[in-house]
Enzyme design. Structure first.
Site, PDB file in Angstrom:
ATOM      1  N   LYS A 140     -19.032  16.956   8.301  1.00 12.80           N
ATOM      2  CA  LYS A 140     -18.340  16.075   9.057  1.00 12.80           C
ATOM      3  C   LYS A 140     -17.460  15.303   8.463  1.00 12.80           C
ATOM      4  O   LYS A 140     -17.803  14.836   7.225  1.00 12.80           O
ATOM      5  CB  LYS A 140     -19.521  15.259   9.784  1.00 12.80           C
ATOM      6  CG  LYS A 140     -18.721  14.373  10.873  1.00 12.80           C
ATOM      7  CD  LYS A 140     -19.744  13.767  11.956  1.00 12.80           C
ATOM      8  CE  LYS A 140     -20.584  12.626  11.347  1.00 12.80           C
ATOM      9  NZ  LYS A 140     -20.087  11.577  10.526  1.00 12.80           N
ATOM     10  N   GLU A 170     -14.816  11.991   8.689  1.00  8.25           N
ATOM     11  CA  GLU A 170     -14.040  10.840   9.319  1.00  8.25           C
ATOM     12  C   GLU A 170     -12.422  10.836   9.357  1.00  8.25           C
ATOM     13  O   GLU A 170     -11.983  10.995   8.306  1.00  8.25           O
ATOM     14  CB  GLU A 170     -14.640   9.399   9.115  1.00  8.25           C
ATOM     15  CG  GLU A 170     -16.171   9.192   9.088  1.00  8.25           C
ATOM     16  CD  GLU A 170     -16.575   8.070   8.967  1.00  8.25           C
ATOM     17  OE1 GLU A 170     -15.882   7.210   8.861  1.00  8.25           O
ATOM     18  OE2 GLU A 170     -17.897   7.682   8.977  1.00  8.25           O
ATOM     19  N   GLU A 175     -17.254   8.144  18.486  1.00 10.17           N
ATOM     20  CA  GLU A 175     -18.053   6.982  18.194  1.00 10.17           C
ATOM     21  C   GLU A 175     -17.267   5.541  18.556  1.00 10.17           C
ATOM     22  O   GLU A 175     -16.251   5.517  18.299  1.00 10.17           O
ATOM     23  CB  GLU A 175     -18.492   6.737  16.761  1.00 10.17           C
ATOM     24  CG  GLU A 175     -19.278   5.749  16.586  1.00 10.17           C
ATOM     25  CD  GLU A 175     -19.934   5.532  14.974  1.00 10.17           C
ATOM     26  OE1 GLU A 175     -19.899   6.520  14.252  1.00 10.17           O
ATOM     27  OE2 GLU A 175     -20.700   4.574  14.738  1.00 10.17           O
TER      28      GLU A 175
HETATM   29  O1  KIV Z   1     -23.689   8.651   9.399  1.00  3.84           O
HETATM   30  C1  KIV Z   1     -24.079   8.840  10.689  1.00  3.84           C
HETATM   31  O2  KIV Z   1     -25.253   8.744  11.073  1.00  3.84           O
HETATM   32  C2  KIV Z   1     -23.216   9.103  11.766  1.00  3.84           C
HETATM   33  C3  KIV Z   1     -23.672   9.385  13.278  1.00  3.84           C
HETATM   34  C4  KIV Z   1     -23.940   7.836  13.485  1.00  3.84           C
HETATM   35  C5  KIV Z   1     -22.583   9.818  14.059  1.00  3.84           C
HETATM   36  O3  KIV Z   1     -21.798   9.381  11.323  1.00  3.84           O
END
Ligand code: KIV
Length: 268
Positions: free
Chosen positions: A116, A118, A185
């Site tokens: 993931k 950002e 988010e």
């Molecule tokens: O780091 C994390 O836990 C996240 C979630 C809150 C989506 O990015």
């Protein structure tokens, strides 16, 4: 390969809503695994471990080594849900080559199934490169905690129409770059719903209202392990912190009055 793949997660779009959760250790991962194949299609080793595991105020200091370590711990116990791991702050802002290498480490050393990242348009080239190399990518837009310094704290994003339009445009760019899903988010519920409607990939919300395709919550928050106030979007589905305190008090009392260990808890 784990049971849940990006293709299967994408196929949930429009079929059913789904819950996902963060996880940072093998004991918790084993609890998730015991739920069976339909419960949680995706588990995230989030850089939120900076707060939940390390007691920090934000995610900024989390290192790639720490992400690899926690991902590996979860990976050992997880066979069914897709295992997603965060690229931490500093591992990709210095250039796409660095980001590419960081993602490779999370997959090769950590056992992640995907990463993931950002950010919006600025992470599109890295996203494309990873997807082309066979690494599934999940986007992350809105209140992106790695930008907390620039955002002036953890603040809801996309409240005015121009900012909402920018986030929708970013979401479309990330989908076009090949993301199999997107975390949204800290945005207004109406924008979360609009994002889910605009995209063919699942939008997984956290503080993004009920109109997204899936939800994600932090393990400690949803189980009620976190003392004190939690953000407005958190629902505590249990109060395990209270249960743990009660157990510790009972243990302390049993040691003091010599009722623990009992003969059946002792070796002859
Ligand atoms: O780091 C994390 O836990 C996240 C979630 C809150 C989506 O990015």
């Amino acid at each position: 390969m784990r049971t849940w793949t990006p293709q299967k997660i994408r196929a949930l779009k429009g079929a059913r809503r789904f819950a996902t959760v963060t996880c940072y250790d093998a004991t918790s991962a084993a609890l998730i695994e015991a739920l069976g194949p339909e419960a949680l299609p995706l588990v995230l080793v989030g850089d939120s471990l900076g707060m939940t595991m390390q007691g920090r105020a934000d995610t900024l200091a989390v290192t790639l080594d720490e992400m690899v370590y926690h991902t590996r711990c979860v990976a050992r116990a997880l066979r069914t849900p897709f295992l997603l791991a965060d690229l931490p702050f500093g591992s990709y802002q210095t250039g796409d080559d660095d980001g590419f290498r960081a993602a490779l480490r999370l997959v090769k050393e950590g056992g992640a199934d995907g990463v993931k990242i950002e950010g919006g348009a600025r992470v599109v080239p890295l996203t494309r490169r990873l997807v082309e190399a066979g690494i599934p990518v999940c986007g992350h837009l809105g209140l992106t905690p790695q930008s907390c310094l620039a955002m002036g704290g953890f603040k809801v994003q996309g409240r005015d129409p121009a900012a909402a339009e920018r986030l929708l445009a970013d979401a479309r760019h990330l989908e076009a770059a090949g993301c199999f899903a997107l975390v949204a988010e800290g945005i207004p519920a109406a924008l979360g719903a609009a994002m889910a409607k605009a995209l063919a990939i699942p939008v997984i919300g956290i503080g993004a209202g009920a109109g997204t395709d899936g939800q994600i919550l932090v393990w400690q928050d949803l189980l009620g392990l976190t003392p004190g106030r939690v953000p407005k979007f958190v629902r505590r589905f249990a109060t395990l912190g209270d249960a743990a305190a009660e157990a510790l008090r009972a243990y302390d009392a049993a040691v003091r009055d010599a009722s623990f260990p009992a003969p059946e808890e002792s070796y002859t």
